[in-house]
Design a protein around this motif. Structure first.
Motif, PDB file in Angstrom:
ATOM      1  N   LYS A  52     -14.342  -7.968  27.509  1.00 44.85           N
ATOM      2  CA  LYS A  52     -15.007  -8.509  28.698  1.00 44.85           C
ATOM      3  C   LYS A  52     -16.439  -7.996  28.672  1.00 44.85           C
ATOM      4  CE  LYS A  52     -11.566  -9.291  32.260  1.00 44.85           C
ATOM      5  NZ  LYS A  52     -11.053  -8.832  33.572  1.00 44.85           N
ATOM      6  N   LEU A  61      -7.989  -6.502  31.632  1.00 36.99           N
ATOM      7  CA  LEU A  61      -7.214  -7.628  31.097  1.00 36.99           C
ATOM      8  C   LEU A  61      -7.887  -8.969  31.376  1.00 36.99           C
ATOM      9  CD1 LEU A  61      -3.575  -6.637  32.157  1.00 36.99           C
ATOM     10  CD2 LEU A  61      -4.622  -6.388  29.904  1.00 36.99           C
ATOM     11  N   SER A  63      -7.231 -12.835  32.085  1.00 34.51           N
ATOM     12  CA  SER A  63      -6.096 -13.607  32.593  1.00 34.51           C
ATOM     13  C   SER A  63      -6.119 -15.002  31.987  1.00 34.51           C
ATOM     14  CB  SER A  63      -6.164 -13.696  34.108  1.00 34.51           C
ATOM     15  OG  SER A  63      -6.077 -12.401  34.667  1.00 34.51           O
ATOM     16  N   ASN A  64      -5.051 -15.745  32.225  1.00 37.15           N
ATOM     17  CA  ASN A  64      -4.975 -17.130  31.753  1.00 37.15           C
ATOM     18  C   ASN A  64      -6.209 -17.918  32.180  1.00 37.15           C
ATOM     19  OD1 ASN A  64      -2.548 -16.750  30.578  1.00 37.15           O
ATOM     20  ND2 ASN A  64      -1.325 -17.779  32.155  1.00 37.15           N
ATOM     21  N   GLY A  65      -6.734 -18.713  31.282  1.00 41.05           N
ATOM     22  CA  GLY A  65      -7.855 -19.584  31.614  1.00 41.05           C
ATOM     23  C   GLY A  65      -9.183 -18.879  31.751  1.00 41.05           C
ATOM     24  N   GLU A  66      -9.278 -17.649  31.258  1.00 36.92           N
ATOM     25  CA  GLU A  66     -10.531 -16.899  31.447  1.00 36.92           C
ATOM     26  C   GLU A  66     -11.318 -16.630  30.163  1.00 36.92           C
ATOM     27  OE1 GLU A  66      -9.555 -14.322  35.500  1.00 36.92           O
ATOM     28  OE2 GLU A  66      -9.779 -13.253  33.604  1.00 36.92           O
ATOM     29  N   LEU A  79      -3.607 -21.010  17.977  1.00 36.01           N
ATOM     30  CA  LEU A  79      -2.686 -21.820  18.781  1.00 36.01           C
ATOM     31  C   LEU A  79      -1.888 -20.998  19.787  1.00 36.01           C
ATOM     32  CD1 LEU A  79      -0.845 -24.431  16.548  1.00 36.01           C
ATOM     33  CD2 LEU A  79      -2.732 -24.767  18.146  1.00 36.01           C
ATOM     34  N   ARG A  80      -1.718 -19.716  19.464  1.00 35.00           N
ATOM     35  CA  ARG A  80      -0.853 -18.886  20.294  1.00 35.00           C
ATOM     36  C   ARG A  80      -1.466 -18.536  21.650  1.00 35.00           C
ATOM     37  NH1 ARG A  80       3.274 -17.247  16.968  1.00 35.00           N
ATOM     38  NH2 ARG A  80       2.269 -16.992  14.968  1.00 35.00           N
ATOM     39  N   LEU A  82      -3.554 -20.600  23.695  1.00 33.93           N
ATOM     40  CA  LEU A  82      -4.117 -21.734  24.444  1.00 33.93           C
ATOM     41  C   LEU A  82      -4.166 -21.454  25.938  1.00 33.93           C
ATOM     42  CD1 LEU A  82      -2.418 -24.824  22.750  1.00 33.93           C
ATOM     43  CD2 LEU A  82      -4.569 -23.688  22.195  1.00 33.93           C
ATOM     44  N   ASN A  83      -3.145 -20.773  26.436  1.00 36.85           N
ATOM     45  CA  ASN A  83      -3.069 -20.492  27.872  1.00 36.85           C
ATOM     46  C   ASN A  83      -4.208 -19.599  28.353  1.00 36.85           C
ATOM     47  OD1 ASN A  83      -1.716 -18.654  26.156  1.00 36.85           O
ATOM     48  ND2 ASN A  83      -0.823 -17.633  27.924  1.00 36.85           N
ATOM     49  N   LEU A  85      -7.350 -19.777  27.258  1.00 42.66           N
ATOM     50  CA  LEU A  85      -8.668 -20.406  27.141  1.00 42.66           C
ATOM     51  C   LEU A  85      -9.135 -21.047  28.446  1.00 42.66           C
ATOM     52  CD1 LEU A  85      -8.381 -22.202  23.671  1.00 42.66           C
ATOM     53  CD2 LEU A  85      -9.250 -19.919  24.185  1.00 42.66           C
ATOM     54  N   ALA A  86     -10.421 -20.844  28.764  1.00 43.39           N
ATOM     55  CA  ALA A  86     -11.038 -21.540  29.881  1.00 43.39           C
ATOM     56  C   ALA A  86     -11.266 -22.996  29.462  1.00 43.39           C
ATOM     57  CB  ALA A  86     -12.363 -20.875  30.241  1.00 43.39           C
ATOM     58  N   PRO A  87     -11.323 -23.922  30.432  1.00 42.27           N
ATOM     59  CA  PRO A  87     -11.544 -25.334  30.071  1.00 42.27           C
ATOM     60  C   PRO A  87     -12.868 -25.538  29.331  1.00 42.27           C
ATOM     61  CG  PRO A  87     -10.964 -25.101  32.403  1.00 42.27           C
ATOM     62  CD  PRO A  87     -11.140 -23.723  31.868  1.00 42.27           C
TER      63      PRO A  87
ATOM     64  N   ASN B 354      -7.811 -20.900  37.152  1.00 46.56           N
ATOM     65  CA  ASN B 354      -7.909 -22.036  36.231  1.00 46.56           C
ATOM     66  C   ASN B 354      -6.517 -22.501  35.816  1.00 46.56           C
ATOM     67  OD1 ASN B 354     -10.669 -22.084  36.150  1.00 46.56           O
ATOM     68  ND2 ASN B 354     -10.862 -20.996  34.209  1.00 46.56           N
ATOM     69  N   THR B 356      -4.229 -24.010  33.078  1.00 46.45           N
ATOM     70  CA  THR B 356      -4.376 -24.051  31.620  1.00 46.45           C
ATOM     71  C   THR B 356      -3.110 -24.571  30.970  1.00 46.45           C
ATOM     72  OG1 THR B 356      -3.615 -21.774  31.534  1.00 46.45           O
ATOM     73  CG2 THR B 356      -5.987 -22.123  31.484  1.00 46.45           C
ATOM     74  N   LEU B 357      -3.275 -24.972  29.731  1.00 41.02           N
ATOM     75  CA  LEU B 357      -2.125 -25.384  28.930  1.00 41.02           C
ATOM     76  C   LEU B 357      -1.328 -24.157  28.561  1.00 41.02           C
ATOM     77  CD1 LEU B 357      -3.620 -27.787  26.258  1.00 41.02           C
ATOM     78  CD2 LEU B 357      -2.237 -28.394  28.239  1.00 41.02           C
ATOM     79  N   ILE B 364       5.369 -23.165  17.454  1.00 42.34           N
ATOM     80  CA  ILE B 364       4.509 -22.291  16.651  1.00 42.34           C
ATOM     81  C   ILE B 364       5.374 -21.289  15.897  1.00 42.34           C
ATOM     82  CG2 ILE B 364       2.539 -20.722  16.712  1.00 42.34           C
ATOM     83  CD1 ILE B 364       1.866 -21.906  19.465  1.00 42.34           C
TER      84      ILE B 364
END
Lengths: 195, 619
Positions: A52, A61, A63-66, A79-80, A82-83, A85-87, B354, B356-357, B364
């Motif tokens: 960070k 930590l 978090s999801n989407g951050e 691929l592991r 994806l959750n 990642l920010a849009p 957010n 997210t997927l 996987i």
């Protein structure tokens, strides 16, 4: 706040890369907090490490989407997460596959790199890929410096915060890994400008 | 290891929690440090190992945690400040000597650093909450929330230890130990190792009737500490104002809570506790007074929560306490989990996260930790499976624990250090009583054998077990990152020392027979397994080959280029043995072609013994 996630396989230099980015952030006058999100540092398992960057960071930590930037040293490992990642995230990954031995016992299939890229595109269009492993092997005779190449690649593709200049990143590499291998590391970092 | 960032006289350094503890201990004037490696506390010992000589202190990797504990007790009896560090299970081993250390007043500070591992990122045995040990031992616990506190509160722990003549449990979790952040440094004194043992036989023994007298003193001490901690700098209140709700938290949970409050612009009062046993009763009462609802946020067990509930009840405070009724007691806490609990407890709306997927996990391929290319353990397990695929395999703690994964399945159970042999012995006695002809094989590594395997071996021999002990000697403590152990010729300070001979120990224990083989030599190892399994009694096979990571490290240092192997495509019959049964991660099979990844192969050559189509790469 800018959140970076480094993923890869234990032994690829994931933690060292995270340390270089965090140290560079400090050199640029920002604060940073870094932690392994998951995995053992060695022995070939999945490994994820987050940094960070910003001021007044509380929780270590992400978090999801951050996650704003994902640098993956191995395609499948992108691929592991994806959750996380920010849009608006950017994804940078190396295309050299390290096939996990589970595919033989579980009878699963390692997806084609094109498939991986396609899945990532469902989230973001900011994707950069390269075959750093082969280039580093060619340059140095081994793949130990893949992490440095990927840092250079992420830098030259302008995916890092602008405070992290080439000069600061090189200084951080020197400080984190040491003077001894600096010349080689600098060469590899700069070679990544060519993609 | 960048020693400079820890040893520099002042300024700021980017330190991992474990490293911050090392710096804090130096600032506190520590003289004697011991450890047994265990993650997430491993880096404390490794950092001390790297800089002990420069810092002028004494450091050792002890043979196990109990001995590490005893070593610092000895140092403190000689008036030298001691620190010992280990992971949660390490404290279990050390406990036997820790409990009496609370009764007998030491002459210098004694700080025990224990790192718990919620979610078991680096641990397989249990999600133990080590704080409970302090209530049993009647010693205080200090717990930092971040890296700066990890450094600062270690100094405080030494102060408390010396002021109250008590061991102090310094408890961290993974997200303090393994998080790096900038830490402001203070100068540290030149350490002293000048000490001596002054006899005081009455003071250092707890014989009856002294034992009850000492126990009462100890209980009194806890009550004095309870008062002392009311004004402790380790405890503070954020958003201190009149409010109907409040949050009490400790450790990294405090940082998660603060992130949520700031993100949602909330100003709920937060009592952050750094001294979590005994709880400062007056501080808790003052915080709870005039509140209607309070949420206790802590990882694992309701340790603080139960103490708060008792304080609330005995002081007749009418307050609703939320905690483990809405926060999981297992697994690591995250900001999202805590946010949900705050919503439930206080009925407040939070800023949306957010969307997210989620990765569809089934699609996987899994990537579990594996034996490194060139790992001797892979070769040993392959050999075992060739000879006795269905034996009962006693597992243990070390890299070989990865034998639980396919295709090996050579760890039928795993409990604790040295337990593979002890439990195999118990199973074997039942098999004997039932006249079963099943084979018992127990595995143990070199470090684990020294740590807890020797008494188990003596016991199995004395009590007439019929089993095979396979000692997988890779000549280093590998799992935690290549630390020396009694079988290596260097100490934790890098000084030359004599190697303890495993074969001499095995003989002295009275094993029926001992065979030695090279893990890389499949024929030799397989023949030895066959021979040893045919004999009655307790027989030992010592499979010896240096850890591949250590071998590579040494090769690099000496400038030796390792050979690589490759598959001769003309001769490959596509049987799959190399990638499905031997399963070296350097061997890959894709689109009908089996190849050896030349960037991963370290040239051990074991696969070439399995298949004649695999040959050395002459390029």
């Amino acid at each position: 706040m800018f959140n970076v996630l480094i993923t890869g396989v234990g032994g690829q230099g994931v933690i060292t890369l995270a340390e270089i980015i965090a140290t560079a952030a400090l050199l640029s006058g920002e604060d940073a907090k870094m932690t392994e999100v998951h995995g053992l540092a060695q022995r070939g398992g999945s490994l994820q490490c987050s940094i960070k960057i910003g001021k007044n960071i509380k929780s270590p930590l992400v978090s999801n989407g951050e996650v704003d930037l994902l640098i993956s040293l191995e395609p499948l490992e992108a691929l592991r997460v994806l959750n996380l990642l920010a849009p608006t995230a950017t994804v940078v990954f190396d295309t050299h596959k390290i096939i996990p031995i589970s595919v033989y016992s579980d009878k699963t299939t390692y997806p084609a790199v094109e498939e991986i890229e396609k899945t990532l595109r469902a989230i973001t269009q900011n994707i950069f890929l390269t075959n750093g492993t082969d280039k580093v092997q060619e340059l140095t005779g081994n793949v130990m410096a893949l992490n440095i190449f990927m840092l250079g690649f992420a830098f030259y593709k302008k995916t890092l915060p602008t405070e992290l200049t080439e000069e600061i990143l090189l200084q951080s590499i020197k400080q984190t890994i040491g003077e001894k291998h600096f010349e080689t590391n600098q060469k590899i970092f700069k070679a990544a400008a060519l993609g | 290891m960048n020693k400079e960032k820890i040893l520099k006289p002042k300024g700021k350094s980017f330190l991992m929690g474990d490293e911050a503890i090392v710096r804090g201990a130096l600032e506190a004037g520590v003289g004697f440090v011991s450890t047994y490696p265990g993650t997430p506390a491993t880096e404390i010992g490794d950092t001390f190992s790297a800089l002990a000589k420069d810092a002028g202190i004494y450091f050792e990797y002890s043979a196990n945690e109990k001995i590490a504990m005893e070593a610092i007790i000895g140092a403190s009896l000689c008036s030298i400040r001691g620190l010992v560090a280990f992971k949660h299970f390490g404290l279990n081993v050390a406990c036997d000597s820790l409990l009496p250390a609370a009764y007998i007043e030491a002459r210098a500070g004694l700080v025990i650093v224990v790192s718990d591992d919620p979610s078991g990122w680096s641990s397989i045995q249990s999600e133990q909450d080590s704080r409970h040990f302090a209530t049993m031992a009647n010693i205080p616990i200090i717990e930092p929330a971040d890296q700066q506190e990890a450094k600062d509160l270690i100094k405080y722990a030494f102060e408390i230890s010396e002021k109250f003549k008590t061991p102090v449990l310094f408890r961290i979790t993974t997200r303090v130990a393994h998080v790096s952040a900038p830490v402001e440094l203070k100068p540290f004194p030149k350490p002293t190792l000048k000490g001596d043992f002054q006899k005081d036989i009455k003071k250092f023994n707890a014989f009856k009737p002294r034992i009850t007298e000492m126990h009462n003193q100890l209980l009194q001490k806890i009550e004095t500490l309870r008062k002392e901690f009311v004004d402790s700098k380790a405890n503070f209140i954020v958003n201190n104002k009149k409010n109907s709700t409040g949050i009490i938290c400790s450790g990294v949970s405090f940082l998660h809570v603060m992130e949520i409050l700031e993100k949602n612009k909330l100003t709920i009062p937060v009592l952050k506790l750094g001294t979590i046993y005994p709880l400062p009763t007056k501080l808790i009462i003052d915080f709870l007074k005039n509140k209607e609802r309070v949420l206790i946020v802590e990882e694992l067990d309701p340790f603080v929560e139960n103490q708060v509930a008792i304080i609330a009840q005995t002081n007749k405070l009418q307050i609703e306490i939320f905690g483990k009724n809405i926060i999981p007691q297992s697994g690591e806490l995250t900001p999202a989990i805590i946010e949900n609990a705050m919503t439930a407890a206080f009925n407040i709306k939070m800023v949306a996260r957010n969307v997210t997927l989620s990765p569809s996990k089934g699609d996987i391929p899994r990537r579990f930790p594996v034996f490194c290319p060139g790992c001797p353990h892979r070769a040993t397990f392959y050999s075992i499976k060739q000879i006795v695929p269905d034996a009962i395999f006693g597992g243990d703690i070390g890299c070989y624990m990865m034998g639980i994964f396919p295709p090996y399945f050579t760890q039928d159970f795993q409990y604790a250090m040295g337990a593979g042999l002890g439990i195999s012995h118990g199973i074997n006695k039942i098999l004997q009583l039932n006249k079963s002809d099943k084979k018992n094989i127990a595995f143990v590594g070199d470090a684990t054998f020294f740590h807890a395997g020797i008494p188990a071996l003596i016991n199995a021999i004395h009590n007439k077990a019929n089993l095979l002990l396979v000692i997988m000697d890779n000549s280093i403590t590998a799992m935690t990152g290549l630390q020396p152990n009694p079988g290596t010729d260097k100490t934790g300070m890098g000084e030359p020392t004599s190697k303890t001979s495993i074969e001499e120990l095995v003989k002295a224990c009275g094993a029926n027979s001992l065979e030695i083989s090279d893990a890389y030599n499949l024929k030799q190892t397989q023949a030895a397994i066959k021979t040893q399994l045919e004999k009655p009694g307790v027989n030992v096979l010592l499979v010896r080959r240096k850890c591949a990571l250590l071998m590579l490290k040494e090769s690099r240092q000496q400038g030796i280029k390792r050979p690589t192997f490759q598959v001769d495509q003309k001769e490959c019959e596509h049987c799959g043995t190399c990638y499905t049964k031997f399963s070296c991660p350097a061997i890959k099979h894709e689109n009908g072609i089996t190849e050896i990844d030349q960037t991963m192969c370290v040239g051990c050559g074991v696969c070439a013994q399995i298949c004649s189509a695999i040959k050395i790469n002459k390029k």
